[in-house]
Design a protein around this motif. Sequence first.
Motif, PDB file in Angstrom:
ATOM      1  N   UNK A 282      12.423   5.368   7.219  1.00  0.00           N
ATOM      2  CA  UNK A 282      13.238   4.209   7.588  1.00  0.00           C
ATOM      3  C   UNK A 282      13.930   3.638   6.354  1.00  0.00           C
ATOM      4  N   UNK A 283      14.960   2.825   6.606  1.00  0.00           N
ATOM      5  CA  UNK A 283      15.678   2.119   5.549  1.00  0.00           C
ATOM      6  C   UNK A 283      15.820   0.675   5.971  1.00  0.00           C
ATOM      7  N   UNK A 284      15.294  -0.246   5.147  1.00  0.00           N
ATOM      8  CA  UNK A 284      15.361  -1.665   5.470  1.00  0.00           C
ATOM      9  C   UNK A 284      15.338  -2.472   4.183  1.00  0.00           C
ATOM     10  N   UNK A 285      16.189  -3.474   4.112  1.00  0.00           N
ATOM     11  CA  UNK A 285      16.278  -4.380   2.964  1.00  0.00           C
ATOM     12  C   UNK A 285      16.451  -3.640   1.633  1.00  0.00           C
ATOM     13  N   UNK A 286      17.231  -2.572   1.674  1.00  0.00           N
ATOM     14  CA  UNK A 286      17.523  -1.831   0.452  1.00  0.00           C
ATOM     15  C   UNK A 286      16.434  -0.869   0.006  1.00  0.00           C
ATOM     16  N   UNK A 287      15.409  -0.679   0.833  1.00  0.00           N
ATOM     17  CA  UNK A 287      14.313   0.228   0.486  1.00  0.00           C
ATOM     18  C   UNK A 287      14.152   1.328   1.528  1.00  0.00           C
ATOM     19  N   UNK A 288      14.010   2.550   1.044  1.00  0.00           N
ATOM     20  CA  UNK A 288      13.658   3.674   1.898  1.00  0.00           C
ATOM     21  C   UNK A 288      12.135   3.714   1.956  1.00  0.00           C
ATOM     22  N   UNK A 289      11.598   3.909   3.159  1.00  0.00           N
ATOM     23  CA  UNK A 289      10.154   3.992   3.319  1.00  0.00           C
ATOM     24  C   UNK A 289       9.810   5.237   4.111  1.00  0.00           C
ATOM     25  N   UNK A 290       8.946   6.045   3.524  1.00  0.00           N
ATOM     26  CA  UNK A 290       8.420   7.215   4.200  1.00  0.00           C
ATOM     27  C   UNK A 290       6.956   6.909   4.505  1.00  0.00           C
ATOM     28  N   UNK A 291       6.604   6.892   5.793  1.00  0.00           N
ATOM     29  CA  UNK A 291       5.248   6.557   6.228  1.00  0.00           C
ATOM     30  C   UNK A 291       4.578   7.819   6.760  1.00  0.00           C
ATOM     31  N   UNK A 292       3.328   7.997   6.388  1.00  0.00           N
ATOM     32  CA  UNK A 292       2.570   9.179   6.783  1.00  0.00           C
ATOM     33  C   UNK A 292       1.547   8.813   7.845  1.00  0.00           C
ATOM     34  N   UNK A 293       1.434   9.653   8.881  1.00  0.00           N
ATOM     35  CA  UNK A 293       0.473   9.382   9.952  1.00  0.00           C
ATOM     36  C   UNK A 293      -0.945   9.773   9.557  1.00  0.00           C
ATOM     37  N   UNK A 294      -1.113  10.958   9.000  1.00  0.00           N
ATOM     38  CA  UNK A 294      -2.465  11.432   8.715  1.00  0.00           C
ATOM     39  C   UNK A 294      -2.445  12.412   7.540  1.00  0.00           C
ATOM     40  N   UNK A 295      -2.141  11.910   6.369  1.00  0.00           N
ATOM     41  CA  UNK A 295      -2.082  12.738   5.166  1.00  0.00           C
ATOM     42  C   UNK A 295      -3.279  12.386   4.283  1.00  0.00           C
ATOM     43  N   UNK A 296      -4.380  13.127   4.441  1.00  0.00           N
ATOM     44  CA  UNK A 296      -5.622  12.855   3.728  1.00  0.00           C
ATOM     45  C   UNK A 296      -5.931  14.023   2.799  1.00  0.00           C
ATOM     46  N   UNK A 297      -6.243  13.696   1.545  1.00  0.00           N
ATOM     47  CA  UNK A 297      -6.542  14.715   0.542  1.00  0.00           C
ATOM     48  C   UNK A 297      -7.825  14.341  -0.210  1.00  0.00           C
ATOM     49  N   UNK A 298      -8.409  15.320  -0.883  1.00  0.00           N
ATOM     50  CA  UNK A 298      -9.605  15.071  -1.684  1.00  0.00           C
ATOM     51  C   UNK A 298      -9.247  14.477  -3.037  1.00  0.00           C
ATOM     52  N   UNK A 299      -8.168  14.988  -3.638  1.00  0.00           N
ATOM     53  CA  UNK A 299      -7.779  14.586  -4.980  1.00  0.00           C
ATOM     54  C   UNK A 299      -6.350  15.048  -5.241  1.00  0.00           C
ATOM     55  N   UNK A 300      -5.811  14.630  -6.375  1.00  0.00           N
ATOM     56  CA  UNK A 300      -4.529  15.159  -6.829  1.00  0.00           C
ATOM     57  C   UNK A 300      -4.490  15.102  -8.343  1.00  0.00           C
ATOM     58  N   UNK A 301      -3.572  15.873  -8.923  1.00  0.00           N
ATOM     59  CA  UNK A 301      -3.443  15.913 -10.378  1.00  0.00           C
ATOM     60  C   UNK A 301      -2.261  15.046 -10.781  1.00  0.00           C
TER      61      UNK A 301
END
Length: 178
Positions: free
Chosen positions: A102-121
């Motif tokens: 979505x785009x609102x008030x000058x900001x793009x927002x990407x929302x995730x429904x179910x993005x679960x991870x153990x870790x990241x680098x």
Amino acid sequence: MNRKIVVPPILFIAFVGLIIFFIPMKEAFTFTEHRTENPKVYYLPLESERGFQIRYVHSIHLSDVFETYEVTANQKIQLLSMQYEDLAIGLPGSAEEGETFSFQDGLYTLTYEDNVIDSFVLLIGDVDADLAFRYLNKEINLKQQLERGKSYAFSVTKLSYYQMLRGGNLNDNRTKAA
């Protein structure tokens, strides 16, 4: 005679205390040096608040990007959303399956429904651009606390008191990579 009665309870208490000292009990955000023979662990104790953010400056547009996460009940990391001002290389311009864009008030927002991870680098780049960890209304400058040019495995783990003594507490302003 009294000496025999007093010694076993003291030894028992000392033994239990020693065991507790080495049992992982305290949840913490951990940054562990990646691809290092003797990795140093930096940590930030996890309190009751489960949400946190990583804020960084995009290398091309030089604008802030906010990644919002939440720690799950089983110490995994759930990516909730990403917010940014500019569409650029490395920043999505649309949603994929399981995402909303979505785009609102000058900001793009990407929302995730179910993005679960153990870790990241996480790479602590050797450029003068912000990289911050935001938790409990505090912002920790990761480029000041961790060593530039190194990668760190980020996860949520239970640490023992012994591990906390050996690691670097990111709440301590004196913590600096050696």
